[in-house]
Motif scaffolding. Structure first.
Motif, PDB file in Angstrom:
ATOM      1  N   UNK A 188      48.202  41.769  40.091  1.00  0.00           N
ATOM      2  CA  UNK A 188      47.824  40.626  40.918  1.00  0.00           C
ATOM      3  C   UNK A 188      49.036  39.794  41.345  1.00  0.00           C
ATOM      4  N   UNK A 189      50.230  40.282  41.082  1.00  0.00           N
ATOM      5  CA  UNK A 189      51.432  39.525  41.423  1.00  0.00           C
ATOM      6  C   UNK A 189      51.576  39.414  42.940  1.00  0.00           C
ATOM      7  N   UNK A 190      51.883  38.225  43.403  1.00  0.00           N
ATOM      8  CA  UNK A 190      52.074  38.014  44.840  1.00  0.00           C
ATOM      9  C   UNK A 190      53.449  38.508  45.267  1.00  0.00           C
ATOM     10  N   UNK A 230      50.756  44.404  33.196  1.00  0.00           N
ATOM     11  CA  UNK A 230      50.516  45.651  32.466  1.00  0.00           C
ATOM     12  C   UNK A 230      49.603  45.460  31.270  1.00  0.00           C
ATOM     13  N   UNK A 231      49.623  44.272  30.691  1.00  0.00           N
ATOM     14  CA  UNK A 231      48.818  44.046  29.492  1.00  0.00           C
ATOM     15  C   UNK A 231      47.496  43.365  29.748  1.00  0.00           C
ATOM     16  N   UNK A 232      47.128  43.173  31.006  1.00  0.00           N
ATOM     17  CA  UNK A 232      45.850  42.524  31.304  1.00  0.00           C
ATOM     18  C   UNK A 232      44.683  43.339  30.754  1.00  0.00           C
ATOM     19  N   UNK A 281      37.035  42.306  36.883  1.00  0.00           N
ATOM     20  CA  UNK A 281      36.265  41.138  37.319  1.00  0.00           C
ATOM     21  C   UNK A 281      37.012  40.365  38.392  1.00  0.00           C
ATOM     22  N   UNK A 282      38.308  40.201  38.234  1.00  0.00           N
ATOM     23  CA  UNK A 282      39.100  39.478  39.239  1.00  0.00           C
ATOM     24  C   UNK A 282      39.110  40.225  40.565  1.00  0.00           C
ATOM     25  N   UNK A 283      39.211  41.549  40.494  1.00  0.00           N
ATOM     26  CA  UNK A 283      39.206  42.345  41.721  1.00  0.00           C
ATOM     27  C   UNK A 283      37.846  42.275  42.409  1.00  0.00           C
ATOM     28  N   UNK A 284      36.763  42.358  41.618  1.00  0.00           N
ATOM     29  CA  UNK A 284      35.413  42.285  42.181  1.00  0.00           C
ATOM     30  C   UNK A 284      35.178  40.924  42.821  1.00  0.00           C
TER      31      UNK A 284
END
Length: 475
Positions: free
Chosen positions: A113-115, A140-142, A149-152
């Protein structure tokens, strides 16, 4: 361990339709086609058009037209079909999606999710401390469930491949020899962009495997891609191709090839009048050696093509060498092909004289533009003499051209008889005779044989030009 490969050889050319075909890409296509033909294998064309913002269908069409013009027909791909299609990457999203899901499920990939701003700041900080820029593993450790859930929820994310740290990865190369890479120098890399499109490393590698490509011939600038692609293929249990990285092409000055080295697009060279055989013979010898230097057709080039004859040093493109092959190719044209090649350059030539004209000027014409120059010289307005021609005419006896003009009707079609009679009357022979006559009749001191040009001029035009030269000598 290398996965099992099919026994039949299959190579590929995988261009992106973002511009016109240039010599560097063309040589890759040529070497790939030659190797496949030499091994009695198959040559595949794949269009890598995942960059929707830059890919254009018109570039694909023009690229395919260039390849067909050169005789580099493909056995499998757009317009030819095959059982491994579709052959445009923009039509393979469903295939890629299944593989992305598999890597995610197996933990071999994770959402990032890094910008772009965060990544740029990280690279800047690493460079400032003398470290190579590598992804620091922020995401990497998420927890996979949290990331899902964040992507959805609609948060923008890319997909990164997880690279095991601290390993060394040897990869064979059929040209450059074994290359060894350290995983710590690679870092976790993006395989799916935040817009959902596959990254080059991913789509290029998996398509080679899924399409049965056994040998990948590509430029040496792609060597650094190999470890990422091999890691991906091993994670997916897909077969790895044999890699053969080709030396890069440079100009005569050793700098990267560009337009200033005469390296325009293939389409530009085609419009200029270069013949397919000239381009093929020139490129086949850029970084590859043949036992002899004779002009070869495509079958001959394929028969003599060996990976062991590929060099590792940069290959120098020299327009002089390309023109050498062009001269040989023009000389080899039969009458029908010669007429087709030069047809647009002969508009000023009477139809009844075109065959004799083309045969006369062939050896002095590299391009249709040269043919047009000779056509205008012989059948257009009075030619403007070159400086050398002016010097030759000024150094001739003042009555030479009057004598010549008076004798044209005695020998209207035979230059040898005409020049012999003029020489006897004027007391001249050799260069002192022939050079002024050529200069007066053609405006040049060099060119095709006068025995062929003189009958094309006809007595009226020849006499007129000799009288103009006589008047200039009197003045």
């Amino acid at each position: 361990m290398r996965a099992m490969l099919k026994t039949s050889i299959k190579t590929r050319f995988a261009p992106s339709p973002t511009g016109l075909l240039h010599l560097g890409n063309l040589r890759t296509a040529l070497f790939s086609a030659l190797y496949a033909r030499r091994q009695r294998g198959r040559f595949l064309l794949r269009i890598e058009d995942t960059d929707a913002s830059r890919s254009r269908s018109e570039y694909e069409a023009r690229l395919e037209a260039d390849m067909r013009w050169l005789g580099l027909d493909w056995d499998e791909g757009p317009g030819m079909g095959g059982d491994a299609g579709p052959y445009r990457q923009s039509q393979r999203d469903a295939i890629y999606g299944g593989l992305f899901d598999r890597l995610l499920a197996e933990g071999a990939a994770y959402r990032c999710f890094c910008s772009q701003e965060t990544l740029a700041a990280s690279r800047k900080a690493q460079l400032a401390t003398g470290r190579p820029p590598r992804y620091p593993g922020t995401c990497a450790g998420l927890d996979p469930a949290e990331a899902t859930a964040r992507a959805v929820a609609g948060e923008s994310c890319s997909l990164r491949f997880r690279v095991t740290p601290g390993i060394r990865l040897p990869i064979g190369d059929l040209v450059m020899g074994e290359q060894v890479f350290a995983s710590d120098d690679i870092g976790d890399f993006v395989i799916r962009r935040s817009d959902g499109s596959p990254a080059f490393f991913f789509s290029n590698a998996v398509d080679d495997a899924l399409m049965g490509v056994t040998h990948v011939l590509r430029g040496a600038d792609h060597i650094s891609n190999s470890p990422r692609q091999v890691l991906l293929l091993r994670a997916l249990a897909l077969p790895e191709p044999h890699y053969a990285h080709l030396s890069l092409i440079v100009g005569a000055d050793g700098a990267p090839l560009s337009k200033r080295h005469g390296a325009g697009s293939v389409e530009d060279l085609r419009v200029q009048g270069y013949l397919p055989l000239a381009l093929l013979n020139h490129l086949a010898r850029l970084g590859h050696s043949y036992p002899d230097e004779q002009l070869l057709d495509l079958a001959g080039l394929a028969e003599g093509f060996e990976l062991t004859r590929l060099g590792r040093s940069p290959a120098r493109h020299d327009t002089v060498q390309l023109d050498h092959w062009q001269r040989l190719a023009v000389a080899l044209l039969d009458e029908r092909a010669l007429k087709t090649w030069a047809e647009d350059a002969c508009t000023t030539v009477p139809e009844s004289l075109r065959r004799d004209f083309l045969l006369a000027v062939r050896d002095n014409s590299l391009f249709p533009a040269d043919v047009a120059t000779w056509a205008d010289n012989l059948f257009g307005n009075e030619p403007r003499p070159s400086p050398d021609a002016c010097e030759a005419m000024n150094g001739a006896p003042r009555n030479l051209f009057e004598i010549s003009a008076a004798m044209v009707d005695e020998h209207p079609d035979d230059f040898r008889a005409f020049s012999s009679a003029v020489g006897q009357a004027a007391g001249l022979r050799g260069k002192a005779l022939f050079m002024p006559l050529r200069a007066a009749l053609t405006g040049q001191t060099h060119g095709p044989e006068m025995a062929r040009l003189y009958p094309l001029l006809g007595p009226a035009r020849a006499r007129e030009r000799l009288l103009v030269a006589a008047k200039s000598a009197r003045d």
